[in-house]
Design a protein around this motif. Sequence first.
Motif, PDB file in Angstrom:
ATOM      1  N   ALA A  29       0.840  -1.399   0.075  1.00  0.00           N
ATOM      2  CA  ALA A  29      -0.132  -0.036   0.107  1.00  0.00           C
ATOM      3  C   ALA A  29       0.796   1.119  -0.162  1.00  0.00           C
ATOM      4  N   ILE A  30       1.783   1.228  -1.063  1.00  0.00           N
ATOM      5  CA  ILE A  30       2.821   2.252  -0.948  1.00  0.00           C
ATOM      6  C   ILE A  30       2.726   3.674  -1.674  1.00  0.00           C
ATOM      7  N   GLY A  31       1.365   3.845  -2.088  1.00  0.00           N
ATOM      8  CA  GLY A  31       0.855   5.249  -2.750  1.00  0.00           C
ATOM      9  C   GLY A  31       1.893   5.436  -3.893  1.00  0.00           C
ATOM     10  N   MET A  32       2.025   6.848  -4.039  1.00  0.00           N
ATOM     11  CA  MET A  32       3.074   7.284  -5.163  1.00  0.00           C
ATOM     12  C   MET A  32       4.067   8.177  -4.656  1.00  0.00           C
ATOM     13  N   GLY A  33       4.932   8.696  -5.473  1.00  0.00           N
ATOM     14  CA  GLY A  33       6.160   9.263  -5.150  1.00  0.00           C
ATOM     15  C   GLY A  33       6.301  10.639  -5.590  1.00  0.00           C
ATOM     16  N   LYS A  34       7.167  11.261  -5.896  1.00  0.00           N
ATOM     17  CA  LYS A  34       7.412  12.631  -6.111  1.00  0.00           C
ATOM     18  C   LYS A  34       6.906  13.015  -7.624  1.00  0.00           C
ATOM     19  N   VAL A  35       6.666  14.434  -7.984  1.00  0.00           N
ATOM     20  CA  VAL A  35       6.183  14.742  -9.114  1.00  0.00           C
ATOM     21  C   VAL A  35       7.584  14.708 -10.213  1.00  0.00           C
ATOM     22  N   PRO A  36       7.022  14.008 -11.528  1.00  0.00           N
ATOM     23  CA  PRO A  36       8.025  13.934 -12.422  1.00  0.00           C
ATOM     24  C   PRO A  36       8.577  15.193 -12.975  1.00  0.00           C
ATOM     25  N   MET A  37       9.713  15.013 -13.847  1.00  0.00           N
ATOM     26  CA  MET A  37      10.403  16.232 -14.412  1.00  0.00           C
ATOM     27  C   MET A  37       9.394  16.788 -15.592  1.00  0.00           C
ATOM     28  N   LEU A  38       9.623  18.090 -15.644  1.00  0.00           N
ATOM     29  CA  LEU A  38       8.688  18.710 -16.728  1.00  0.00           C
ATOM     30  C   LEU A  38       9.482  18.490 -17.921  1.00  0.00           C
ATOM     31  N   ASP A  39      10.823  18.101 -18.203  1.00  0.00           N
ATOM     32  CA  ASP A  39      11.633  18.004 -19.161  1.00  0.00           C
ATOM     33  C   ASP A  39      11.504  19.179 -20.200  1.00  0.00           C
ATOM     34  N   ILE A  40      12.055  20.392 -19.407  1.00  0.00           N
ATOM     35  CA  ILE A  40      12.273  21.519 -20.275  1.00  0.00           C
ATOM     36  C   ILE A  40      13.386  22.355 -19.746  1.00  0.00           C
ATOM     37  N   GLU A  41      13.807  23.109 -20.467  1.00  0.00           N
ATOM     38  CA  GLU A  41      15.113  23.949 -20.104  1.00  0.00           C
ATOM     39  C   GLU A  41      14.936  24.647 -18.746  1.00  0.00           C
ATOM     40  N   GLY A  42      15.916  24.760 -17.800  1.00  0.00           N
ATOM     41  CA  GLY A  42      15.582  25.665 -16.759  1.00  0.00           C
ATOM     42  C   GLY A  42      15.132  24.867 -15.551  1.00  0.00           C
ATOM     43  N   GLU A  43      14.829  23.522 -15.558  1.00  0.00           N
ATOM     44  CA  GLU A  43      14.263  22.993 -14.579  1.00  0.00           C
ATOM     45  C   GLU A  43      15.116  22.826 -13.360  1.00  0.00           C
ATOM     46  N   ASP A  44      16.436  22.948 -13.467  1.00  0.00           N
ATOM     47  CA  ASP A  44      17.612  22.797 -12.400  1.00  0.00           C
ATOM     48  C   ASP A  44      17.801  24.107 -11.742  1.00  0.00           C
ATOM     49  N   LEU A  45      16.811  25.238 -12.204  1.00  0.00           N
ATOM     50  CA  LEU A  45      17.310  26.573 -11.574  1.00  0.00           C
ATOM     51  C   LEU A  45      16.789  26.532  -9.903  1.00  0.00           C
ATOM     52  N   ASN A  46      17.453  27.369  -9.110  1.00  0.00           N
ATOM     53  CA  ASN A  46      16.796  27.656  -7.780  1.00  0.00           C
ATOM     54  C   ASN A  46      15.250  28.090  -8.147  1.00  0.00           C
ATOM     55  N   GLY A  47      14.492  27.641  -7.292  1.00  0.00           N
ATOM     56  CA  GLY A  47      13.265  28.334  -7.359  1.00  0.00           C
ATOM     57  C   GLY A  47      11.944  27.416  -8.181  1.00  0.00           C
ATOM     58  N   VAL A  48      12.679  26.299  -8.447  1.00  0.00           N
ATOM     59  CA  VAL A  48      11.931  25.280  -9.047  1.00  0.00           C
ATOM     60  C   VAL A  48      11.488  24.257  -7.824  1.00  0.00           C
ATOM     61  N   TYR A  49      10.427  23.877  -7.765  1.00  0.00           N
ATOM     62  CA  TYR A  49       9.771  23.006  -6.456  1.00  0.00           C
ATOM     63  C   TYR A  49       8.785  22.046  -6.977  1.00  0.00           C
ATOM     64  N   ASP A  50       8.947  20.990  -5.970  1.00  0.00           N
ATOM     65  CA  ASP A  50       7.824  19.759  -6.015  1.00  0.00           C
ATOM     66  C   ASP A  50       6.668  19.921  -5.216  1.00  0.00           C
ATOM     67  N   ALA A  51       5.613  20.123  -5.802  1.00  0.00           N
ATOM     68  CA  ALA A  51       4.247  20.335  -5.030  1.00  0.00           C
ATOM     69  C   ALA A  51       4.073  19.316  -3.854  1.00  0.00           C
ATOM     70  N   ILE A  52       4.599  18.151  -3.946  1.00  0.00           N
ATOM     71  CA  ILE A  52       4.295  17.392  -2.765  1.00  0.00           C
ATOM     72  C   ILE A  52       5.221  17.712  -1.833  1.00  0.00           C
ATOM     73  N   ASP A  53       6.709  18.179  -1.981  1.00  0.00           N
ATOM     74  CA  ASP A  53       7.511  18.690  -1.139  1.00  0.00           C
ATOM     75  C   ASP A  53       6.674  20.024  -0.553  1.00  0.00           C
ATOM     76  N   ILE A  54       6.170  20.925  -1.295  1.00  0.00           N
ATOM     77  CA  ILE A  54       5.706  22.244  -0.816  1.00  0.00           C
ATOM     78  C   ILE A  54       4.538  21.908   0.439  1.00  0.00           C
ATOM     79  N   VAL A  55       3.781  20.829   0.120  1.00  0.00           N
ATOM     80  CA  VAL A  55       2.629  20.544   1.124  1.00  0.00           C
ATOM     81  C   VAL A  55       2.994  19.794   2.254  1.00  0.00           C
ATOM     82  N   LYS A  56       4.182  18.879   2.032  1.00  0.00           N
ATOM     83  CA  LYS A  56       4.913  18.351   3.024  1.00  0.00           C
ATOM     84  C   LYS A  56       5.433  19.344   4.012  1.00  0.00           C
ATOM     85  N   GLU A  57       6.197  20.246   3.465  1.00  0.00           N
ATOM     86  CA  GLU A  57       6.864  21.257   4.369  1.00  0.00           C
ATOM     87  C   GLU A  57       5.905  21.974   5.313  1.00  0.00           C
ATOM     88  N   THR A  58       4.818  22.427   4.730  1.00  0.00           N
ATOM     89  CA  THR A  58       3.825  23.127   5.612  1.00  0.00           C
ATOM     90  C   THR A  58       3.215  22.335   6.514  1.00  0.00           C
TER      91      THR A  58
END
Length: 445
Positions: A222-251
């Motif tokens: 019953a393991i559910g699912m993991g992180k959000v996949p990559m967008l596969d677009i340029e600039g995805e490695d920049l500071n300021g790009v976040y995973d929605a799952i991580d944002i909710v989890k942090e709050t």
Amino acid sequence: MNRVSLNDLSKNFDEVNPGLSNREAFEEAHRCLYCYDAPCIKACPTGIDIPSFIKKIGSGNLKGSAKTIMSSNPVGASCARVCPTEELCEGACVLNHSTKPIMIGNLQRYATDWAIKNNPVLFKAGQKNGKKVAIVGSGPAGLAAARELALLGYEVTIYEAEDYAGGLNRYGIVSFRLPKKISSWEVQQVEQLDVKIHTNTRVGSDILANELVENNDMVVLAIGMGKVPMLDIEGEDLNGVYDAIDIVKETKSGELTDRFIDKNIVVIGAGNTAIDAATCSVRLGAANVKILYRRTQAEMSAYQFEYDFAKQDGVEFRWLTLPIRIIGKNEKVIALECVRLELGDVGKDGRRQPVLIPDSNFTIPVDGVIKAIGQTRYKDLIEQFELEHNDGVVKVNSETFQTSNPKVFACGDVIFGKGLGEAMVVTAAQQGKEVAYAIHKQLNI
């Protein structure tokens, strides 16, 4: 990064809906017609006897009401807050034809809130039968399976990779709709039935899949699912790009930061997680929050009440919009390049497919980009169990939830895929129950 005090931002994450007062609950309970063969029961995936629990509220028997709810739904307190009741029980209420439906979700919350506050003993473990079941994951499906198996007398052990049990309900649903104390109480209800829960234990590394299979009569995945996949677009490695799952989890952890204060935030996607990420961003002090989606409102997967809530929070929606490049300066996000789309022919999934409009490029100034385009699957773990799957969706017998390995059953998001029903907390709970009954039947033939 400077951390802000909980006094500054934490109040933004207090539960929005205050619930019913004693008088409101009493009056609402007496509106119910207590229908024979009630359609609301049939509309509830867990089959809660809704007229019965409402009648008990009306007579002041709140323990009995809470027990009726929790007997059918081991995560009934959470579901009182997060179920799309307008599509389920309340949508089936006969009073829709004459006035307005009974507020079933609010009454369910009223009864379970009483139980959380007063903490009566609702259930006792069944007499031990000498058989052992391991459960991987402690979300709604895993907890439901554990609860039912414990009532049937099994020795049950749950393995959870996170610090706390609860899965989606604990970490993945925003606290202003589902406070973590609600999930904690549901976990306690399971633990009180002598279920062992090993947190910070990742199956696949801390303990191997074959160990669980060899050392238990049955295993439930019953393991559910993991992180959000990559967008596969340029600039995805920049500071300021976040995973929605991580944002909710942090709050939900309470460790809030000032990184969104007065910022322009864009969320990519239009599911319930995207809505949660957007409304969290508002509460974290963002100056402007936009949701970008490549189809229209009619095709979004988020519930209507989620969409309405986001609109009330001031979230903007940009339909038929596709991000193609994240623009940065000094390694930080400063803008998002997008193109406009239109809907074309119907595809294999039954929805009209987005088609690029030539020369429609435009740029949005942004300080942060949140990805919310679905979630990845735990394929490595599934394959360690040597189970048949379709791109991470475990194949099961539709009646018994048994996998290709006769000793392993699966339920919840790990078996959910397109065309296989709707992934909801309440359906995951029901699957967990059904898995428990299937295991009990097989081990007692």
